[in-house]
Design a protein around this motif. Structure first.
Motif, PDB file in Angstrom:
ATOM      1  N   ASP A 233       0.958  -1.276  -0.231  1.00 14.25           N
ATOM      2  CA  ASP A 233       0.805   0.050  -0.041  1.00 14.25           C
ATOM      3  C   ASP A 233       0.852   1.616  -0.153  1.00 14.25           C
ATOM      4  O   ASP A 233       0.482   2.417  -0.536  1.00 14.25           O
ATOM      5  CB  ASP A 233      -0.929  -0.546   1.066  1.00 14.25           C
ATOM      6  CG  ASP A 233      -1.618  -1.309   1.140  1.00 14.25           C
ATOM      7  OD1 ASP A 233      -2.132  -1.705   0.090  1.00 14.25           O
ATOM      8  OD2 ASP A 233      -2.594  -1.579   2.535  1.00 14.25           O
ATOM      9  N   VAL A 234       2.244   1.405   0.857  1.00 11.30           N
ATOM     10  CA  VAL A 234       2.728   2.393   0.895  1.00 11.30           C
ATOM     11  C   VAL A 234       3.480   2.551  -0.206  1.00 11.30           C
ATOM     12  O   VAL A 234       3.168   3.615  -0.621  1.00 11.30           O
ATOM     13  CB  VAL A 234       4.012   2.451   2.044  1.00 11.30           C
ATOM     14  CG1 VAL A 234       5.071   3.064   1.949  1.00 11.30           C
ATOM     15  CG2 VAL A 234       3.495   2.154   3.133  1.00 11.30           C
ATOM     16  N   ALA A 235       3.701   1.648  -0.651  1.00  9.52           N
ATOM     17  CA  ALA A 235       4.671   1.375  -2.430  1.00  9.52           C
ATOM     18  C   ALA A 235       3.481   2.222  -3.502  1.00  9.52           C
ATOM     19  O   ALA A 235       4.250   3.081  -4.337  1.00  9.52           O
ATOM     20  CB  ALA A 235       4.714   0.015  -2.916  1.00  9.52           C
ATOM     21  N   PHE A 236       2.923   1.708  -3.174  1.00  2.00           N
ATOM     22  CA  PHE A 236       1.393   2.771  -4.189  1.00  2.00           C
ATOM     23  C   PHE A 236       1.165   4.163  -4.451  1.00  2.00           C
ATOM     24  O   PHE A 236       0.731   4.773  -5.073  1.00  2.00           O
ATOM     25  CB  PHE A 236       0.236   1.559  -4.768  1.00  2.00           C
ATOM     26  CG  PHE A 236       0.880   0.031  -5.229  1.00  2.00           C
ATOM     27  CD1 PHE A 236       1.293   0.570  -6.728  1.00  2.00           C
ATOM     28  CD2 PHE A 236       0.927  -1.202  -5.101  1.00  2.00           C
ATOM     29  CE1 PHE A 236       1.114  -0.507  -7.458  1.00  2.00           C
ATOM     30  CE2 PHE A 236       0.897  -2.110  -5.563  1.00  2.00           C
ATOM     31  CZ  PHE A 236       1.643  -2.018  -6.897  1.00  2.00           C
ATOM     32  N   GLU A 237       0.646   3.919  -2.514  1.00  7.36           N
ATOM     33  CA  GLU A 237       0.509   5.552  -2.630  1.00  7.36           C
ATOM     34  C   GLU A 237       1.506   6.588  -2.331  1.00  7.36           C
ATOM     35  O   GLU A 237       1.072   7.440  -3.326  1.00  7.36           O
ATOM     36  CB  GLU A 237       0.204   5.342  -1.122  1.00  7.36           C
ATOM     37  CG  GLU A 237      -0.551   7.133  -0.460  1.00  7.36           C
ATOM     38  CD  GLU A 237      -0.271   6.785   1.077  1.00  7.36           C
ATOM     39  OE1 GLU A 237      -0.505   8.006   1.873  1.00  7.36           O
ATOM     40  OE2 GLU A 237      -0.617   5.895   1.278  1.00  7.36           O
ATOM     41  N   VAL A 238       2.661   6.160  -2.183  1.00  9.60           N
ATOM     42  CA  VAL A 238       3.420   7.519  -3.264  1.00  9.60           C
ATOM     43  C   VAL A 238       3.867   7.366  -4.064  1.00  9.60           C
ATOM     44  O   VAL A 238       4.882   8.220  -4.958  1.00  9.60           O
ATOM     45  CB  VAL A 238       4.608   6.944  -1.773  1.00  9.60           C
ATOM     46  CG1 VAL A 238       4.706   7.101  -0.560  1.00  9.60           C
ATOM     47  CG2 VAL A 238       5.220   6.015  -2.671  1.00  9.60           C
ATOM     48  N   GLY A 239       3.418   6.639  -5.333  1.00 15.28           N
ATOM     49  CA  GLY A 239       3.904   6.906  -6.501  1.00 15.28           C
ATOM     50  C   GLY A 239       4.681   5.992  -7.240  1.00 15.28           C
ATOM     51  O   GLY A 239       4.728   6.070  -8.726  1.00 15.28           O
ATOM     52  N   PHE A 240       4.684   4.920  -6.472  1.00 19.24           N
ATOM     53  CA  PHE A 240       5.481   3.987  -7.615  1.00 19.24           C
ATOM     54  C   PHE A 240       4.911   2.821  -7.221  1.00 19.24           C
ATOM     55  O   PHE A 240       3.602   2.482  -7.729  1.00 19.24           O
ATOM     56  CB  PHE A 240       6.698   3.116  -6.532  1.00 19.24           C
ATOM     57  CG  PHE A 240       7.953   3.899  -5.908  1.00 19.24           C
ATOM     58  CD1 PHE A 240       8.974   3.217  -6.601  1.00 19.24           C
ATOM     59  CD2 PHE A 240       8.233   4.226  -4.302  1.00 19.24           C
ATOM     60  CE1 PHE A 240      10.695   3.499  -5.945  1.00 19.24           C
ATOM     61  CE2 PHE A 240       8.914   4.607  -4.649  1.00 19.24           C
ATOM     62  CZ  PHE A 240      10.298   4.742  -5.137  1.00 19.24           C
ATOM     63  N   GLY A 241       5.008   2.715  -8.973  1.00 23.55           N
ATOM     64  CA  GLY A 241       3.749   1.858 -10.354  1.00 23.55           C
ATOM     65  C   GLY A 241       4.417   0.360 -10.163  1.00 23.55           C
ATOM     66  O   GLY A 241       3.298  -1.009 -10.458  1.00 23.55           O
ATOM     67  N   ASP A 242       5.049  -0.314  -9.231  1.00 25.39           N
ATOM     68  CA  ASP A 242       5.063  -2.167  -9.559  1.00 25.39           C
ATOM     69  C   ASP A 242       6.270  -1.981  -7.577  1.00 25.39           C
ATOM     70  O   ASP A 242       7.201  -1.244  -7.390  1.00 25.39           O
ATOM     71  CB  ASP A 242       7.029  -1.951 -10.186  1.00 25.39           C
ATOM     72  CG  ASP A 242       6.988  -3.202  -9.859  1.00 25.39           C
ATOM     73  OD1 ASP A 242       6.608  -4.387 -11.401  1.00 25.39           O
ATOM     74  OD2 ASP A 242       8.588  -3.677  -9.646  1.00 25.39           O
ATOM     75  N   LEU A 243       5.641  -3.098  -7.443  1.00 27.34           N
ATOM     76  CA  LEU A 243       6.095  -3.598  -5.860  1.00 27.34           C
ATOM     77  C   LEU A 243       7.729  -3.433  -5.419  1.00 27.34           C
ATOM     78  O   LEU A 243       8.303  -3.260  -4.682  1.00 27.34           O
ATOM     79  CB  LEU A 243       5.456  -4.431  -5.654  1.00 27.34           C
ATOM     80  CG  LEU A 243       6.032  -4.668  -3.712  1.00 27.34           C
ATOM     81  CD1 LEU A 243       5.808  -3.522  -2.471  1.00 27.34           C
ATOM     82  CD2 LEU A 243       5.316  -6.147  -3.032  1.00 27.34           C
ATOM     83  N   SER A 244       7.992  -4.435  -6.966  1.00 27.24           N
ATOM     84  CA  SER A 244       9.881  -4.843  -7.003  1.00 27.24           C
ATOM     85  C   SER A 244      10.396  -3.319  -6.649  1.00 27.24           C
ATOM     86  O   SER A 244      11.460  -3.516  -5.864  1.00 27.24           O
ATOM     87  CB  SER A 244      10.414  -6.279  -7.614  1.00 27.24           C
ATOM     88  OG  SER A 244       9.786  -5.589  -8.939  1.00 27.24           O
ATOM     89  N   ASN A 245      10.134  -2.314  -7.592  1.00 24.95           N
ATOM     90  CA  ASN A 245      11.035  -1.264  -7.802  1.00 24.95           C
ATOM     91  C   ASN A 245      11.234  -0.668  -6.838  1.00 24.95           C
ATOM     92  O   ASN A 245      12.332  -0.435  -6.431  1.00 24.95           O
ATOM     93  CB  ASN A 245      10.552  -0.524  -8.930  1.00 24.95           C
ATOM     94  CG  ASN A 245      10.965  -1.216 -10.558  1.00 24.95           C
ATOM     95  OD1 ASN A 245      11.185  -1.907 -10.041  1.00 24.95           O
ATOM     96  ND2 ASN A 245      10.053  -0.515 -11.417  1.00 24.95           N
ATOM     97  N   PHE A 246      10.131  -0.728  -5.963  1.00 26.63           N
ATOM     98  CA  PHE A 246      10.204   0.282  -5.066  1.00 26.63           C
ATOM     99  C   PHE A 246      11.258  -0.770  -3.279  1.00 26.63           C
ATOM    100  O   PHE A 246      11.822   0.269  -2.941  1.00 26.63           O
ATOM    101  CB  PHE A 246       8.668   0.509  -4.027  1.00 26.63           C
ATOM    102  CG  PHE A 246       8.143   0.703  -2.317  1.00 26.63           C
ATOM    103  CD1 PHE A 246       8.903   2.022  -2.149  1.00 26.63           C
ATOM    104  CD2 PHE A 246       7.785  -0.197  -1.368  1.00 26.63           C
ATOM    105  CE1 PHE A 246       8.815   2.078  -0.905  1.00 26.63           C
ATOM    106  CE2 PHE A 246       8.144   0.487  -0.662  1.00 26.63           C
ATOM    107  CZ  PHE A 246       8.281   1.259   0.070  1.00 26.63           C
ATOM    108  N   VAL A 247      10.873  -1.977  -3.293  1.00 27.54           N
ATOM    109  CA  VAL A 247      11.419  -2.437  -2.822  1.00 27.54           C
ATOM    110  C   VAL A 247      13.555  -1.999  -3.059  1.00 27.54           C
ATOM    111  O   VAL A 247      13.723  -2.212  -1.821  1.00 27.54           O
ATOM    112  CB  VAL A 247      11.065  -4.192  -2.911  1.00 27.54           C
ATOM    113  CG1 VAL A 247      12.299  -4.714  -1.716  1.00 27.54           C
ATOM    114  CG2 VAL A 247      10.298  -4.015  -2.302  1.00 27.54           C
ATOM    115  N   ASN A 248      13.276  -2.654  -4.411  1.00 28.39           N
ATOM    116  CA  ASN A 248      14.821  -2.063  -4.445  1.00 28.39           C
ATOM    117  C   ASN A 248      15.186  -0.882  -4.112  1.00 28.39           C
ATOM    118  O   ASN A 248      16.636  -0.524  -3.869  1.00 28.39           O
ATOM    119  CB  ASN A 248      15.188  -2.963  -6.211  1.00 28.39           C
ATOM    120  CG  ASN A 248      15.245  -4.196  -6.266  1.00 28.39           C
ATOM    121  OD1 ASN A 248      15.320  -4.678  -5.247  1.00 28.39           O
ATOM    122  ND2 ASN A 248      14.438  -4.567  -7.703  1.00 28.39           N
ATOM    123  N   ALA A 249      14.609   0.445  -4.611  1.00 29.61           N
ATOM    124  CA  ALA A 249      14.808   1.538  -4.390  1.00 29.61           C
ATOM    125  C   ALA A 249      14.680   2.276  -2.858  1.00 29.61           C
ATOM    126  O   ALA A 249      16.393   2.623  -2.553  1.00 29.61           O
ATOM    127  CB  ALA A 249      13.802   2.922  -5.121  1.00 29.61           C
TER     128      ALA A 249
END
Length: 282
Positions: A233-249
């Motif tokens: 939920d956090v990933a998509f709320e802040v603007g990341f369209g892909d969960l894995s991209n968010f986790v890696n970043a």
């Protein structure tokens, strides 16, 4: 030939080419459709253009001019891979440089382009917070610097440009949860993508995409600290369209995964003590 478009905008397209041709395959005539610079990532091939012949190996750059015909040959080895940047006429003009350099055909492997080619590869693999469009423009601009013999030193931004950069950063911050790209941010600033990229970086020390990603990560950290929201939920709320991209970043920035960061925020001090090599408090 496997062709995969990684990015397509009005100003710039990025295409990944993987060719399996080799000795014995019959070459054929092709035509460049745009101004382009292609970084040879792997393999080797011949290139015939405007009555000249070149041999390209890893680290070399193929240069294309719209309308020019060319032939690629594979007389020595089988297979090659290229990351190619295709520029609109307006984008090519905004980079400056001598127009004749777009008909040089190729650039041999030189350190100044090889390092940026690998940086672009990292951007394509989303292994860095530099945007792929930004990496492409930096690569093309550096090619023009070298081919035109001009200095790549940046001038100190004027007060007006500093103000534009700050206003653009505020705009990016306000829109960071949306699908912001280099062109939309440049349009909001009233500049061409390349001039915007150069102005923003000179004034603020980061590229627009780096600032966008870091704004998203800052907001994500705040959400993870504040409550028990799910990482997805956090990933998509802040603007990341892909969960894995968010986790890696996030892992690159924080040194731990978002989930472990959230646990640390809730009082699990051992997570960061382990990272620091310090003994856990009893």
């Amino acid at each position: 030939m496997t062709v995969r478009t990684l990015l397509k905008t009005a100003a710039l397209s990025v295409v990944d080419y993987r060719c399996a041709a080799g000795p014995g395959d019959v070459p054929f005539t092709e035509q460049h459709s745009s101004f382009s610079v292609a970084y040879v990532r792997r393999g080797s091939f011949g290139y015939r253009n405007r009555g000249k012949s070149f041999e390209l190996v890893s680290g070399a750059v193929l240069v294309g001019h719209p309308g020019d015909e060319y032939v690629c040959t594979h007389d020595h080895v089988r297979g090659d891979e290229c990351l190619s940047f295709h520029l609109s006429p307006e984008t090519a003009a905004s980079l400056g440089g001598n127009a004749a350099v777009w008909r040089t055909g190729f650039v041999p492997p030189v350190a100044e382009l090889m390092v940026l080619g690998e940086l672009a590869q990292a951007a394509a693999a989303e292994a860095t917070d530099l945007g792929l469009a930004e990496a492409g423009l930096l690569f093309a601009a550096r090619f023009l610097d070298l081919a035109s013999g001009r200095s790549c030193e940046s001038a100190t931004p004027a007060p007006r440009d500093r103000r534009r950069a700050v206003e653009a950063a505020l705009w990016i911050e306000d829109h960071s949860s949306e699908a912001v790209d280099l062109e939309s941010a440049a349009r909001a600033a009233g500049l061409s993508p390349f001039h915007f990229l150069r102005t923003f970086g000179a004034a603020l020390g980061v590229t627009p995409h780096q600032y966008l990603i870091r704004s998203r990560l800052r907001k994500a950290a705040r959400l993870l600290v504040d409550g028990g929201a799910a990482v997805t939920d956090v990933a998509f709320e802040v603007g990341f369209g892909d969960l894995s991209n968010f986790v890696n970043a996030f892992r690159r920035a924080a040194g731990v995964s978002p989930r472990r960061f959230q646990k640390a925020a809730k009082g699990d001090r051992k997570i960061y003590q382990d990272r620091l090599g310090a003994p856990a408090a009893r």
